[in-house]
Design a protein around this motif. Sequence first.
Motif, PDB file in Angstrom:
ATOM      1  N   ASP A 179       0.844  -1.202   0.000  1.00  0.00           N
ATOM      2  CA  ASP A 179       0.000   0.000   0.000  1.00  0.00           C
ATOM      3  C   ASP A 179       0.879   1.252   0.000  1.00  0.00           C
ATOM      4  O   ASP A 179       0.678   2.172   0.790  1.00  0.00           O
ATOM      5  CB  ASP A 179      -0.949  -0.014   1.209  1.00  0.00           C
TER       6      ASP A 179
ATOM      7  N   ASP B 125      -4.664   3.505  -6.925  1.00  0.00           N
ATOM      8  CA  ASP B 125      -5.906   3.104  -6.253  1.00  0.00           C
ATOM      9  C   ASP B 125      -6.896   4.271  -6.181  1.00  0.00           C
ATOM     10  O   ASP B 125      -8.086   4.098  -6.420  1.00  0.00           O
ATOM     11  CB  ASP B 125      -5.636   2.500  -4.862  1.00  0.00           C
ATOM     12  N   GLU B 126      -6.384   5.466  -5.900  1.00  0.00           N
ATOM     13  CA  GLU B 126      -7.261   6.645  -5.879  1.00  0.00           C
ATOM     14  C   GLU B 126      -7.730   7.008  -7.297  1.00  0.00           C
ATOM     15  O   GLU B 126      -8.876   7.397  -7.490  1.00  0.00           O
ATOM     16  CB  GLU B 126      -6.548   7.858  -5.267  1.00  0.00           C
TER      17      GLU B 126
ATOM     18  N   THR C 162      -5.526  -2.416  -0.461  1.00  0.00           N
ATOM     19  CA  THR C 162      -5.029  -1.199  -1.107  1.00  0.00           C
ATOM     20  C   THR C 162      -6.089  -0.552  -2.001  1.00  0.00           C
ATOM     21  O   THR C 162      -6.317   0.658  -1.927  1.00  0.00           O
ATOM     22  CB  THR C 162      -3.767  -1.526  -1.926  1.00  0.00           C
TER      23      THR C 162
ATOM     24  N   ASP D 166     -10.256  -0.083   0.030  1.00  0.00           N
ATOM     25  CA  ASP D 166     -10.633   1.074   0.858  1.00  0.00           C
ATOM     26  C   ASP D 166     -11.061   2.263  -0.016  1.00  0.00           C
ATOM     27  O   ASP D 166     -12.022   2.960   0.301  1.00  0.00           O
ATOM     28  CB  ASP D 166      -9.519   1.450   1.842  1.00  0.00           C
ATOM     29  N   ASP D 167     -10.380   2.452  -1.128  1.00  0.00           N
ATOM     30  CA  ASP D 167     -10.743   3.557  -2.027  1.00  0.00           C
ATOM     31  C   ASP D 167     -12.059   3.276  -2.753  1.00  0.00           C
ATOM     32  O   ASP D 167     -12.856   4.184  -2.973  1.00  0.00           O
ATOM     33  CB  ASP D 167      -9.627   3.796  -3.041  1.00  0.00           C
TER      34      ASP D 167
END
Length: 162
Positions: free
Chosen positions: A87, A94-95, A139, A142-143
């Motif tokens: 991460d 990921d974002e 990783t 969560d986004d």
Amino acid sequence: MKSENMKETCIRMIEERGCKIADIVEIVYDLQKKYIPDLDLATCIDAVDRVLGKREVQYAVFTGVELDYLAENEKLREPLQSLVNSDNPLFGIDEILVLSICNLYGSIGLTNFGYVDKVKPGIIGKLDKIGKETGFCHTFLDDIIGAIAAAAASSVAHNAQD
Ligand code: MG
């Protein structure tokens, strides 16, 4: 695959990774409660359900959850394996992957996502902690969850305005 099956697959993939749909609803409710005093849970449940029905969301879930799974099982090639599994804060893909989700209901979605990403409410904080303390890789998850909650909250806000 039929679109209803795509949605069901998407929900199953999220739940298999340790996040219930009710956990996402809870974040949406908390995000909007301060602006809409008479907000009810059913409105938030409906908003999350509509977001999960969107193709943009389903594709992001299929991609992100799969990458988490592959990283967790040491199945990616380097350098991606280490970047995703650790991460790495500078990674940032990921974002980027979830921007299409954030933008579903206008630019307020991006503001909501920024807030959720920073504060890590409810299940998002829990997954972050579990990811750091165990071998699980969250990783992308969560986004994805943050973006689904942010988009659903934006939808609730727009509907309340009308
Ligand atoms: Mg992340």
